[in-house]
Design a protein around this motif. Structure first.
Motif, PDB file in Angstrom:
ATOM      1  N   VAL A   1      34.192 -31.764   8.056  1.00  0.00           N
ATOM      2  CA  VAL A   1      33.325 -31.315   6.961  1.00  0.00           C
ATOM      3  C   VAL A   1      32.596 -32.510   6.346  1.00  0.00           C
ATOM      4  CG1 VAL A   1      33.276 -30.244   4.665  1.00  0.00           C
ATOM      5  CG2 VAL A   1      34.748 -29.276   6.448  1.00  0.00           C
TER       6      VAL A   1
ATOM      7  N   VAL B   1      28.550 -33.006   6.655  1.00  0.00           N
ATOM      8  CA  VAL B   1      27.684 -32.882   5.481  1.00  0.00           C
ATOM      9  C   VAL B   1      26.960 -34.203   5.206  1.00  0.00           C
ATOM     10  CG1 VAL B   1      29.295 -33.484   3.611  1.00  0.00           C
ATOM     11  CG2 VAL B   1      27.576 -31.701   3.256  1.00  0.00           C
TER      12      VAL B   1
ATOM     13  N   GLN C   1      40.461 -25.827   4.528  1.00  0.00           N
ATOM     14  CA  GLN C   1      39.284 -26.606   4.915  1.00  0.00           C
ATOM     15  C   GLN C   1      38.298 -25.774   5.728  1.00  0.00           C
ATOM     16  OE1 GLN C   1      38.144 -29.667   4.101  1.00  0.00           O
ATOM     17  NE2 GLN C   1      39.823 -30.035   2.683  1.00  0.00           N
TER      18      GLN C   1
ATOM     19  N   ASN D   1      37.630 -22.210   2.869  1.00  0.00           N
ATOM     20  CA  ASN D   1      37.117 -22.500   1.521  1.00  0.00           C
ATOM     21  C   ASN D   1      36.114 -23.645   1.497  1.00  0.00           C
ATOM     22  OD1 ASN D   1      38.590 -20.521   0.159  1.00  0.00           O
ATOM     23  ND2 ASN D   1      40.390 -21.839   0.016  1.00  0.00           N
ATOM     24  N   GLN D   2      36.187 -24.516   2.487  1.00  0.00           N
ATOM     25  CA  GLN D   2      35.276 -25.672   2.469  1.00  0.00           C
ATOM     26  C   GLN D   2      34.157 -25.497   3.497  1.00  0.00           C
ATOM     27  OE1 GLN D   2      35.964 -27.581  -0.090  1.00  0.00           O
ATOM     28  NE2 GLN D   2      37.967 -26.669  -0.463  1.00  0.00           N
TER      29      GLN D   2
ATOM     30  N   LEU E   1      30.575 -24.280   1.883  1.00  0.00           N
ATOM     31  CA  LEU E   1      29.917 -25.419   1.240  1.00  0.00           C
ATOM     32  C   LEU E   1      28.421 -25.182   1.060  1.00  0.00           C
ATOM     33  CD1 LEU E   1      31.711 -27.789   0.469  1.00  0.00           C
ATOM     34  CD2 LEU E   1      30.529 -29.140   2.186  1.00  0.00           C
ATOM     35  N   LYS E   2      27.797 -24.760   2.136  1.00  0.00           N
ATOM     36  CA  LYS E   2      26.344 -24.597   2.089  1.00  0.00           C
ATOM     37  C   LYS E   2      25.936 -23.601   1.003  1.00  0.00           C
ATOM     38  CE  LYS E   2      22.390 -23.119   4.702  1.00  0.00           C
ATOM     39  NZ  LYS E   2      21.610 -24.317   4.368  1.00  0.00           N
ATOM     40  N   TYR E   3      26.599 -22.476   0.995  1.00  0.00           N
ATOM     41  CA  TYR E   3      26.239 -21.438   0.019  1.00  0.00           C
ATOM     42  C   TYR E   3      26.526 -21.897  -1.403  1.00  0.00           C
ATOM     43  CZ  TYR E   3      25.754 -16.746  -1.975  1.00  0.00           C
ATOM     44  OH  TYR E   3      25.356 -15.659  -2.718  1.00  0.00           O
ATOM     45  N   MET E   4      27.717 -22.469  -1.586  1.00  0.00           N
ATOM     46  CA  MET E   4      28.100 -22.922  -2.932  1.00  0.00           C
ATOM     47  C   MET E   4      27.146 -23.989  -3.455  1.00  0.00           C
ATOM     48  SD  MET E   4      32.288 -23.171  -2.800  1.00  0.00           S
ATOM     49  CE  MET E   4      32.295 -24.586  -1.724  1.00  0.00           C
ATOM     50  N   PHE E   5      26.605 -24.767  -2.513  1.00  0.00           N
ATOM     51  CA  PHE E   5      25.684 -25.838  -2.902  1.00  0.00           C
ATOM     52  C   PHE E   5      24.250 -25.327  -3.013  1.00  0.00           C
ATOM     53  CE2 PHE E   5      28.275 -29.749  -1.276  1.00  0.00           C
ATOM     54  CZ  PHE E   5      29.333 -29.369  -2.073  1.00  0.00           C
ATOM     55  N   GLY E   6      24.079 -24.013  -3.034  1.00  0.00           N
ATOM     56  CA  GLY E   6      22.740 -23.453  -3.194  1.00  0.00           C
ATOM     57  C   GLY E   6      21.899 -23.584  -1.941  1.00  0.00           C
ATOM     58  N   GLY E   7      22.551 -23.689  -0.786  1.00  0.00           N
ATOM     59  CA  GLY E   7      21.823 -23.743   0.478  1.00  0.00           C
ATOM     60  C   GLY E   7      21.399 -25.127   0.902  1.00  0.00           C
TER      61      GLY E   7
ATOM     62  N   LYS F   1      24.023 -28.936   5.029  1.00  0.00           N
ATOM     63  CA  LYS F   1      23.960 -28.540   6.432  1.00  0.00           C
ATOM     64  C   LYS F   1      25.285 -28.956   7.053  1.00  0.00           C
ATOM     65  CE  LYS F   1      20.834 -30.295   9.334  1.00  0.00           C
ATOM     66  NZ  LYS F   1      19.542 -30.713   9.869  1.00  0.00           N
TER      67      LYS F   1
ATOM     68  N   GLY G   1      29.687 -17.463   6.665  1.00  0.00           N
ATOM     69  CA  GLY G   1      29.461 -18.905   6.781  1.00  0.00           C
ATOM     70  C   GLY G   1      29.976 -19.464   8.091  1.00  0.00           C
TER      71      GLY G   1
ATOM     72  N   ASN H   1      25.426 -24.849  11.879  1.00  0.00           N
ATOM     73  CA  ASN H   1      26.452 -24.204  11.059  1.00  0.00           C
ATOM     74  C   ASN H   1      27.811 -24.396  11.705  1.00  0.00           C
ATOM     75  OD1 ASN H   1      24.709 -22.644   9.067  1.00  0.00           O
ATOM     76  ND2 ASN H   1      23.833 -22.025  11.036  1.00  0.00           N
TER      77      ASN H   1
END
Lengths: 343, 331, 326
Positions: B70, B74, B95, B98-99, B103-109, B112, B144, B168
């Motif tokens: 991850v 990232v 990992q 939840n990670q 991550l991408k969605y939680m970070f507003g897209g 990568k 995700g 992804n």
């Protein structure tokens, strides 16, 4: 019959020096073991009680567990030097005849600040200390117990240490008095940062009561040019700089710097020297007091420090007087005092 | 198609080596993937070709292995991180689920995460209950993630290339009973797109939807049933998430009867989702309930005597197909 | 180390930004203007600022559920932060992450994290990336004392040391794991006692003293940049507010006297005294910094309040990245 005190600096041997130098870490398990051995050693030779000052690292609590005559002494629990000073004052009130102090030079200094006449056994649990030595916990406990029980007279157990006193006059007229046991140094820095003195190029002057050649740190600067032992009176003032004499000195463990020596002057017992700000005063190797521009510090050395119990000397005196012997026919003497005391 | 044949396992390592050659940011990391070439030798030759820097042996630390992936993904690398046995994915569940997945969605897209999590699933080696599971349904449930489960060497290489090139997180499952299975595999780089099922045998009477090793059992069942005069259409999903519903639905609209077969436990298995999709999209075309074949509701047993009973095979698929065909038309 | 007056003032301002941002967020939550959980960083400002001041913009950090301070210290945009906390489209995560997932990849801030300990392995991945690319960038993992009881921490610390990665582990030891005192959660008192078990140096530093934190971190970071591997810095600190929300005193799990004693060591006010005593700044200059930050916070709130919520179409956007390297 008297009691013994124990004061632990929980964070000794865990400071920033470990990032600068190849020095190890002193885990709590090691300190807990020393404290427990001091307790058991003291009780074994007749100390009535052992008062152990609580610390934020919970070392005292863990070490004294299940020993009836080991009593925890509550403190402010600030996680700062204040805890040590307060504990020393409490040990004085409790009438402790001997106090084992686990930590570094600074820990013994803090104890002295809390109790000027403390009868101490300084035990090093840190890095490059000069004042405390590496002492076995059991022997230290035995020495403390012998003094506390009155078996060995304090006068036969050691002697008073020297003390450095800085009388500081601030530009606004305020006055402060600080003390140190080994050395005071003027450092060309603005703040105390992570406290340890690691940059030798910023050291301007060292006043040492103990100038020990076989040491690392500020004391070694004086020690390698003009040694002064614990039993010698007075101290030495070394000014750094200039183009003249240069000496090799380990300032940080494992790092050997070449330092320029501008001057070396002996300081007689009771003698003093005045330094001027700006800068930072380091006490026993740690940046402590910011000295603003326009301020002065008058540093004096005299034999007015804490009373230091010499473990080897105390145990030797006890052996010479057969104090470890069990009286013939004493059926109450157990064949072993158990390490796992209590219930 | 090429004359050259490779095993399922060799096709996997060839895909990795070719993509590592093409992109210096691709690397592998996991337990024993370096010097040893992986416990199933599916990473053979990678370290000897690319060195320890790009083929990294890690501690046995599944959470940290995925975390390594991850963090590296990232920040711009394209990691391939291996979990050895699919069962171990549960050790790293935080990992992965939840990670990596979120991550991408939680970070507003913004983020990568081009990473491939490789693992070996499936029963059949007497590896017992903690080394034999097919847990794909768990990960298909997670938005995700993408989940790939190939059935043959050609697809392994092409799908793995796509997974590595994908931006992804992809969970790439190899079936450990198929590692030695040979098949034609072209030299050089090629891709099989993710999210595209394949009709691997055409038929008109009934559709069998499957993936992984069970797909090959479905082909065997189809062969048996052909002898009984039944023309079975077989679909290999290849990628489970995203699911190629269109290919499945088109087939069902043609055959009107369908069985979904997989090795995982039937209850709550991915077949349930496939069946639900079919009834939503093609209810009016169905002449029989959607049949489902899967393992019984029990952990995977150790002894071959029971494991053989546990793992769905061609005979059970054929049985289910016959049941679907036996259902009379109403009205 | 010699910090210029400008640097020290910048550190002060950064701490004040955290303090006022958090207090403003707390008020907004109290009045119902901010949804969700809020884990305030107040009290621990010296750690985030002391550490981040030792980092470059291209160094990476991972954070915790108490992560606002880390983002502010790394240079985060207060307006985008405030908007995110309010769930607005203009927020750092487009309103889809909120407090616990706030991040700024352009600043190397790889996210707050809702799972205790989960950011630590991710920092190890970022550290791996730095070493892989031959870069001298470092990765810093911020985590709490309670995180070190979680398997992910152990795995990550061990792996970083085994692979000799440029990772600095910064433990914010604030004495409580949520509502349970650390002494009930572990039989040791200092997290640094664990460092040796992984083969890395560990040091304790006063987490209420921004200069002490900074100096220790500078050295830990320098070692990592030189390829000397990981180190652990344990900052002893304290959160002034409750685990969640804005209560300070009157909670059942920690005594008021303890809270008050720690507040006397406020990392901002004690630093201000030192700035003044050391002749680095005047009281007026310090007051001016507070005024500037107050204005910034007011502007951030205004921006957030005036920002729209995300469109319904945003619900499904950003689950996957389209395309790939092909």
């Amino acid at each position: 019959m008297g009691s013994v005190g124990i004061i632990v600096n929980p964070w000794a041997g865990k400071d920033v020096r470990r990032l600068h130098a190849p020095v190890g870490h002193t885990p709590d398990t090691a300190k807990i073991g020393i404290v427990r051995r001091v307790i058991l050693g003291a009780l074994d030779v007749g100390a009535e009680r052992v008062h152990v000052a609580r610390d934020v690292g919970r070392i005292a609590e863990r070490a004294a567990k299940a020993i009836d005559r080991a009593v925890l002494v509550d403190g402010p629990g600030t996680g700062s030097a204040l805890d040590t000073r307060r504990a020393a004052a409490q040990m004085a009130e409790l009438g402790c005849a001997a106090v084992a102090v686990l930590g570094g030079d600074g820990t013994s200094r803090d104890v002295t600040m809390g109790w000027r006449d403390a009868p101490i056994i300084p035990i090093s649990t840190g890095t490059n200390n000069v004042f405390p030595g590496f002492v076995d916990g059991s022997s230290a406990g035995t020495a403390a117990g012998l003094v506390a029980s009155g078996a060995v007279a304090l006068a036969d157990a050691g002697r008073r240490a020297k003390l450095l006193t800085a009388d500081i006059a601030l530009p606004g007229g305020d006055r402060i008095q600080d003390i140190a046991l080994v050395d005071m140094a003027l450092i060309a820095e603005q703040g105390t940062g992570a406290r340890a003195v690691v940059r030798s190029d910023l050291i301007r002057l060292v006043v040492a009561a103990l100038a020990v050649p076989a040491s690392t740190g500020l004391s070694a600067i004086a020690g390698r040019t003009s040694p002064v032992a614990a039993d010698e009176e007075g101290g030495v003032v070394v000014r750094l700089g200039g183009e003249g004499r240069r000496v090799r000195v380990p300032i940080v463990p494992g790092s050997f710097d070449v330092l320029p020596i501008a001057s070396i002057d002996r300081l007689a017992d009771g003698g003093s020297i005045t330094v001027e700000g700006p800068g930072v005063l380091a006490y026993d190797g740690e940046r402590d007091r910011v000295l603003p521009a326009g301020s002065t510090a008058t540093i004096t050395v005299a034999r007015t420090g804490p009373f230091v119990i010499d473990v080897a000397r105390t145990l030797r005196a006890a052996a010479d007087h057969h104090l470890f012997d069990v009286a013939p026919g004493d059926s109450t003497a157990a064949t072993r005092t158990e390490a796992h005391h209590g219930h | 198609m090429s004359d050259r044949t490779l095993t399922y396992g060799q096709a996997f390592s060839e895909a990795i080596r070719l993509e590592m050659e093409a992109d210096p940011n691709v690397f592998i990391a996991g337990e024993d993937v370096g010097a040893h070439g992986g416990v199933f030798h599916t990473f053979d030759g990678v370290q000897s070709e690319f060195g320890e820097r790009r083929a990294v042996d890690t501690p046995i630390s599944e959470q940290a292995i995925i975390g390594l992936g991850v963090g590296a993904a990232v920040t711009g690398l394209r990691p391939i991180v291996d979990l050895m046995f699919m069962d171990f994915s549960l050790v790293a569940a935080d990992q992965i689920v939840n990670q990596a997945a979120k991550l991408k969605y939680m970070f507003g897209g913004e983020a990568k995460l081009p990473m491939v999590i490789t693992t070996h699933g499936g029963a059949g080696l007497s590896a017992a209950a903690q080394h034999s599971q097919s847990l794909e349904a768990l990960f298909c449930h997670i938005p995700g993630l993408q989940v790939v489960f190939p059935s043959n060497a050609y697809d392994v290489k092409g799908l793995m290339a796509s997974a590595i090139l994908e931006d992804n997180p992809v969970l790439f499952v190899l079936h450990k009973r198929m590692l030695g299975l040979k098949g034609p595999v072209p030299e050089g780089r090629y891709t099989v797109p993710l999210g595209q099922a394949m009709v691997t045998r055409e038929g008109s009477d009934v559709t069998v939807v499957s993936w992984g090793r069970t797909h090959n059992e479905a082909l065997a069942a189809a062969e048996t049933l052909a002898g009984e005069g039944v023309q079975v259409e077989v679909i290999d999903l290849r990628t489970l998430s995203p699911l190629d519903t269109a290919t499945v639905v088109a087939s069902v609209k043609k055959t009107n009867r369908v069985v979904v077969a997989h090795e995982a436990v039937r209850f709550g298995g991915f077949g349930a989702e496939v069946a639900a999709q079919i009834q939503e999209e093609a209810f009016d075309y169905l002449d029989a309930p959607v049949g489902r074949v899967g393992a019984p509701f029990s952990p995977v047993p150790f002894t071959p005597a029971l494991e053989n009973l546990y793992v769905p095979d061609a005979a059970r698929i054929a049985e289910s197909v016959r049941a679907a065909l036996a259902r009379p038309l109403l009205g | 180390m010699e910090l210029t007056p400008a640097q020290q003032l910048a550190m002060h301002k950064s701490m004040v930004r955290i303090r006022l941002f958090e207090e403003a967020a707390g008020k907004l939550m109290e009045t119902g203007q901010m949804p969700g959980f809020l884990h305030l960083y107040v009290g621990q400002e010296a750690v985030a600022v002391g550490v981040c001041e030792a980092l470059r913009v291209d160094d990476y950090i991972t954070s915790t559920h108490r992560g606002h301070g880390h983002l502010v210290a790394k240079g985060g945009d207060l307006a985008k932060m405030m908007a995110e906390l309010m769930g607005k489209a203009t927020g750092y995560c487009g309103g889809k992450g909120g407090s616990m997932h706030i991040n700024d990849l352009s600043l190397g801030m790889l996210g707050a994290n809702g799972i205790v300990g989960a950011g630590v392995p991710i920092a190890v991945g970022a550290g791996f990336r730095n070493k892989y690319l031959g870069s001298d960038q470092v990765a810093v993992a911020f985590f709490g004392d309670a995180s070190t009881n979680i398997g992910a921490f152990h795995e990550a610390a061990n792996m970083a040391c085994a692979l000799h990665l440029p990772v600095v582990f910064v433990c914010e030891h604030n004495m409580y794991g949520e509502y349970t005192p650390t002494e009930k959660a572990m039989a040791i008192a200092d997290v640094v006692d664990r460092a040796a078990g992984y083969g890395m140096p560990g040091v304790i530093v006063d987490g209420m003293d921004v200069l002490a934190v900074h100096e220790a971190t500078l050295e830990a970071v320098a070692r990592a940049r030189r390829g000397e591997g990981p180190a652990l810095v344990e900052a002893k600190t304290y959160r002034f507010y409750n685990h969640h929300g804005i209560q300070t005193l009157g909670v059942k799990y920690r005594p008021d006297a303890e809270v008050i004693a720690w507040k006397e060591r406020d990392p901002i006010f004690t630093f201000e005294d030192r700035l003044v005593e050391g002749g680095v700044a005047s009281r007026d200059q310090i007051e001016e910094q507070w005024a500037q930050v107050r204005a910034d916070i007011a502007a951030a709130i205004e921006f957030a309040e005036n920002s729209p919520y995300p469109e319904p179409s945003a619900l499904l956007a950003g689950v996957y990245t389209a395309g790939g390297a092909k």
